[in-house]
Design a protein around this motif. Structure first.
Motif, PDB file in Angstrom:
ATOM      1  N   UNK A  12      20.196  -9.158  12.894  1.00  0.00           N
ATOM      2  CA  UNK A  12      19.220  -8.372  12.138  1.00  0.00           C
ATOM      3  C   UNK A  12      19.639  -8.366  10.677  1.00  0.00           C
ATOM      4  N   UNK A  13      18.685  -8.650   9.771  1.00  0.00           N
ATOM      5  CA  UNK A  13      18.962  -8.590   8.346  1.00  0.00           C
ATOM      6  C   UNK A  13      18.381  -7.300   7.777  1.00  0.00           C
ATOM      7  N   UNK A  14      19.216  -6.551   7.037  1.00  0.00           N
ATOM      8  CA  UNK A  14      18.782  -5.354   6.332  1.00  0.00           C
ATOM      9  C   UNK A  14      18.831  -5.653   4.836  1.00  0.00           C
ATOM     10  N   UNK A  15      17.704  -5.487   4.165  1.00  0.00           N
ATOM     11  CA  UNK A  15      17.626  -5.748   2.725  1.00  0.00           C
ATOM     12  C   UNK A  15      17.410  -4.436   1.988  1.00  0.00           C
ATOM     13  N   UNK A  16      18.196  -4.221   0.937  1.00  0.00           N
ATOM     14  CA  UNK A  16      18.203  -2.959   0.214  1.00  0.00           C
ATOM     15  C   UNK A  16      17.558  -3.148  -1.161  1.00  0.00           C
ATOM     16  N   UNK A  17      16.375  -2.602  -1.331  1.00  0.00           N
ATOM     17  CA  UNK A  17      15.712  -2.675  -2.623  1.00  0.00           C
ATOM     18  C   UNK A  17      16.490  -1.841  -3.637  1.00  0.00           C
ATOM     19  N   UNK A  18      16.816  -2.401  -4.801  1.00  0.00           N
ATOM     20  CA  UNK A  18      17.605  -1.647  -5.782  1.00  0.00           C
ATOM     21  C   UNK A  18      16.923  -0.338  -6.192  1.00  0.00           C
TER      22      UNK A  18
ATOM     23  N   UNK B  57      27.123   2.405   6.976  1.00  0.00           N
ATOM     24  CA  UNK B  57      26.974   3.792   6.540  1.00  0.00           C
ATOM     25  C   UNK B  57      26.996   3.894   5.021  1.00  0.00           C
ATOM     26  N   UNK B  58      27.929   3.199   4.384  1.00  0.00           N
ATOM     27  CA  UNK B  58      28.020   3.238   2.925  1.00  0.00           C
ATOM     28  C   UNK B  58      26.801   2.583   2.282  1.00  0.00           C
ATOM     29  N   UNK B  59      26.334   1.478   2.883  1.00  0.00           N
ATOM     30  CA  UNK B  59      25.166   0.795   2.339  1.00  0.00           C
ATOM     31  C   UNK B  59      23.934   1.692   2.391  1.00  0.00           C
ATOM     32  N   UNK B  60      23.753   2.414   3.504  1.00  0.00           N
ATOM     33  CA  UNK B  60      22.607   3.305   3.638  1.00  0.00           C
ATOM     34  C   UNK B  60      22.728   4.512   2.714  1.00  0.00           C
ATOM     35  N   UNK B  61      23.951   4.882   2.389  1.00  0.00           N
ATOM     36  CA  UNK B  61      24.160   6.091   1.599  1.00  0.00           C
ATOM     37  C   UNK B  61      24.010   5.836   0.112  1.00  0.00           C
ATOM     38  N   UNK B  62      24.643   4.777  -0.402  1.00  0.00           N
ATOM     39  CA  UNK B  62      24.609   4.541  -1.856  1.00  0.00           C
ATOM     40  C   UNK B  62      23.986   3.203  -2.243  1.00  0.00           C
ATOM     41  N   UNK B  63      23.844   2.285  -1.280  1.00  0.00           N
ATOM     42  CA  UNK B  63      23.275   0.975  -1.589  1.00  0.00           C
ATOM     43  C   UNK B  63      24.310  -0.126  -1.485  1.00  0.00           C
ATOM     44  N   UNK B  64      23.850  -1.307  -1.079  1.00  0.00           N
ATOM     45  CA  UNK B  64      24.745  -2.431  -0.865  1.00  0.00           C
ATOM     46  C   UNK B  64      25.349  -2.937  -2.166  1.00  0.00           C
ATOM     47  N   UNK B  65      24.570  -2.912  -3.261  1.00  0.00           N
ATOM     48  CA  UNK B  65      25.075  -3.406  -4.541  1.00  0.00           C
ATOM     49  C   UNK B  65      26.253  -2.561  -5.011  1.00  0.00           C
ATOM     50  N   UNK B  66      26.140  -1.231  -4.891  1.00  0.00           N
ATOM     51  CA  UNK B  66      27.208  -0.341  -5.340  1.00  0.00           C
ATOM     52  C   UNK B  66      28.483  -0.582  -4.547  1.00  0.00           C
ATOM     53  N   UNK B  67      28.355  -0.744  -3.226  1.00  0.00           N
ATOM     54  CA  UNK B  67      29.529  -0.977  -2.392  1.00  0.00           C
ATOM     55  C   UNK B  67      30.164  -2.318  -2.740  1.00  0.00           C
ATOM     56  N   UNK B  68      29.329  -3.340  -2.906  1.00  0.00           N
ATOM     57  CA  UNK B  68      29.842  -4.676  -3.231  1.00  0.00           C
ATOM     58  C   UNK B  68      30.548  -4.682  -4.582  1.00  0.00           C
TER      59      UNK B  68
ATOM     60  N   UNK C 273      35.496  -0.461 -14.540  1.00  0.00           N
ATOM     61  CA  UNK C 273      34.498  -0.920 -13.564  1.00  0.00           C
ATOM     62  C   UNK C 273      34.109   0.155 -12.563  1.00  0.00           C
ATOM     63  N   UNK C 274      34.917   1.203 -12.450  1.00  0.00           N
ATOM     64  CA  UNK C 274      34.691   2.224 -11.418  1.00  0.00           C
ATOM     65  C   UNK C 274      34.068   3.464 -12.045  1.00  0.00           C
ATOM     66  N   UNK C 275      32.805   3.697 -11.749  1.00  0.00           N
ATOM     67  CA  UNK C 275      32.136   4.916 -12.188  1.00  0.00           C
ATOM     68  C   UNK C 275      32.232   5.989 -11.134  1.00  0.00           C
ATOM     69  N   UNK C 276      31.401   7.012 -11.280  1.00  0.00           N
ATOM     70  CA  UNK C 276      31.449   8.129 -10.347  1.00  0.00           C
ATOM     71  C   UNK C 276      31.098   7.739  -8.928  1.00  0.00           C
ATOM     72  N   UNK C 277      30.041   6.938  -8.757  1.00  0.00           N
ATOM     73  CA  UNK C 277      29.654   6.523  -7.409  1.00  0.00           C
ATOM     74  C   UNK C 277      30.753   5.678  -6.772  1.00  0.00           C
ATOM     75  N   UNK C 278      31.314   4.740  -7.539  1.00  0.00           N
ATOM     76  CA  UNK C 278      32.393   3.913  -7.009  1.00  0.00           C
ATOM     77  C   UNK C 278      33.595   4.736  -6.607  1.00  0.00           C
TER      78      UNK C 278
ATOM     79  N   UNK D  13      23.113  -9.714  -1.351  1.00  0.00           N
ATOM     80  CA  UNK D  13      23.534  -8.341  -1.036  1.00  0.00           C
ATOM     81  C   UNK D  13      22.713  -7.717   0.091  1.00  0.00           C
ATOM     82  N   UNK D  14      22.148  -8.560   0.964  1.00  0.00           N
ATOM     83  CA  UNK D  14      21.577  -8.021   2.190  1.00  0.00           C
ATOM     84  C   UNK D  14      22.675  -8.014   3.253  1.00  0.00           C
ATOM     85  N   UNK D  15      22.490  -7.198   4.269  1.00  0.00           N
ATOM     86  CA  UNK D  15      23.495  -7.002   5.309  1.00  0.00           C
ATOM     87  C   UNK D  15      22.960  -7.581   6.613  1.00  0.00           C
TER      88      UNK D  15
END
Length: 431
Positions: free
Chosen positions: A20-26, A166-177, A209-214, A267-269
């Motif tokens: 299954x591919x999950x795609x996260x719209x920015x 869980x992290x991807x659903x919470x903050x987004x795949x781009x942020x985690x990557x 490179x590390x902001x608050x979300x990171x 950056x899709x999962x």
């Protein structure tokens, strides 16, 4: 995401072979996550220290920067920390020396807060001043973020798969990557550093490179190495640092024991060994995300049915908190406890209401989440912390309850079972 805003539904695509591919719209960054208060950092350290020390209370964090078993030469804290991380995430993907504090990675991490933004710098200094946090982040990079070295990172352990989803659903795949790549860059640059200036440069690249979300995601991954529960964030305890989920899979997402995950270039999962839609809803019992690693669902989310056997819901907005209370009361009833009380005014062993005298601007009595009378006549009170931002208040409540009734057992836990505080009167034993 604005308070109360609905999560963005993730695009879901079935692929051959059951993948299954999950795609996260920015989505635009959430300003609330880009700032971390000092109080939040202090709460994080309280939780991490409690998680590490719970099994061996004679361990203490000692200056200058070492945590060890008092009275013995063995550095039990570091060894046990390694064991926990490897048991959860799998083997080491990046090498670290036996003494974590002597690694260049550890030293570079310690220097990095000075280069972080003003909104997180003070909190980061607090966090990175703790040897437990530094060691946990070092291990996180070695056993989890190291997988992001590959062009398409692959996670084959269900724990890591669940955490990634869980992290991807919470903050987004781009942020985690982005955080993962910053961690990997820090590792290689610090390992290659031959001089103090080169080590400082590695720290600067990471800090900027590390902001608050990171930083919040880094806290979550580091804490999961010590946690007792399957990762499902956001939720109780430290999961509250990330706020509400920014994305959702329609019907939910259930991660099974044989799950694997791959992050592709866009950056899709891509996942295998998972269930979505109606099947996931049945497996998860209405939760947004759950893991069925042990044959039964665990996780957090909304939509779960509230149990009311021992009283009205603690709160309808926080089903996991209510269910933790109900589960504990059921266990105590089975153990022969009487006077089972859910979120009611504090009583002593003689059934007299315990009041705070002379207080102003606050409650005259405390309400433990769980209270019961043991067969030996000892009162047993327990509270749970759902939101790390409330930790100071909960610690104050714990101290007040202990002060008002020192003859009772008092406990304070995170929802994942991490013990934060416990008071046991002299002459009383725990089962």
């Amino acid at each position: 995401m604005a308070e109360g805003a609905a999560p963005r539904v993730v695009k879901e695509e079935a692929l051959p072979g059951g993948w299954v591919r999950l795609s996260f719209e920015p989505i635009a960054p959430d300003p609330a996550l880009e700032v971390m208060e000092l109080e939040e950092a202090q709460a994080v350290l309280t939780v991490l220290h409690a998680a590490l020390l719970a099994e061996r209370p004679e361990i203490r964090v000692l200056p200058p920067a070492r945590f060890q078993l008092l009275g013995e030469g063995e550095e039990w804290g570091e060894r046990r920390l390694r064991e926990r991380f490897q048991a959860r995430f799998g083997g080491m993907l990046l090498s670290l020396p036996e003494d974590l504090e002597q690694s260049r990675l550890y030293q570079a991490l310690k220097l990095s807060p000075r280069y972080m933004g003003a909104g997180v710098r003070e909190a980061a200094r607090e966090l990175f001043g703790s040897p437990v946090f530094l060691a946990s982040v070092s291990m996180s990079i070695a056993v989890y973020f190291g997988a992001w070295l590959a062009p398409e990172p692959l996670f084959s352990k269900a724990f890591a798969v669940t955490l990634t989803a869980a992290l991807a659903l919470t903050v987004g795949m781009v942020e985690v990557a982005n955080l993962a790549l910053a961690c990997v860059r820090l590792y290689w640059e610090s390992e290659a550093a031959k001089t103090e200036r080169e080590l400082e440069a590695a720290s600067e690249h990471f800090g900027r490179a590390v902001g608050g979300t990171g930083l919040r995601v880094l806290v979550m991954v580091a804490s999961m190495g010590l946690a007792k529960a399957t990762p499902a964030v956001p939720g109780g305890g430290l999961g509250a640092l990330l706020g509400g989920p920014r994305y959702a899979v329609e019907g939910g997402l259930a991660v099974e024991a044989a799950a694997t995950a791959t992050v592709v270039a866009n950056r899709s999962l891509i996942l295998s060994g998972v269930a979505t839609g109606e099947v996931a809803a049945r497996l998860c019992g209405g939760l947004a995300l759950c893991s069925t690693i042990e044959g039964k669902p665990s996780g957090s989310g909304t939509g779960a049915k509230l149990s009311t056997r021992y009283g009205s819901p603690h709160t309808r907005q926080n089903p996991p908190h209510n269910e933790a209370i109900e589960k504990e009361l059921a266990a105590r009833e089975a153990a022969g406890h009487t006077q089972l009380r859910k979120n009611k005014a504090q009583l002593d062993a003689q059934d007299k209401r315990v009041l705070e005298r002379g207080t102003t601007g606050g409650p005259r009595f405390r309400k433990p989440d769980v209270s019961s009378l043991r067969p030996d006549g000892v009162r047993h009170n327990t509270n749970y912390v759902s939101n790390v931002r409330d930790l100071r208040r909960e610690l104050d409540a714990f101290e007040a309850m202990k002060r008002l009734d020192p003859e009772a057992i008092h406990e304070l836990y995170l929802l994942d079972g991490t013990l934060l505080r416990r008071h046991v009167p002299a002459g009383v034993s725990l089962p």
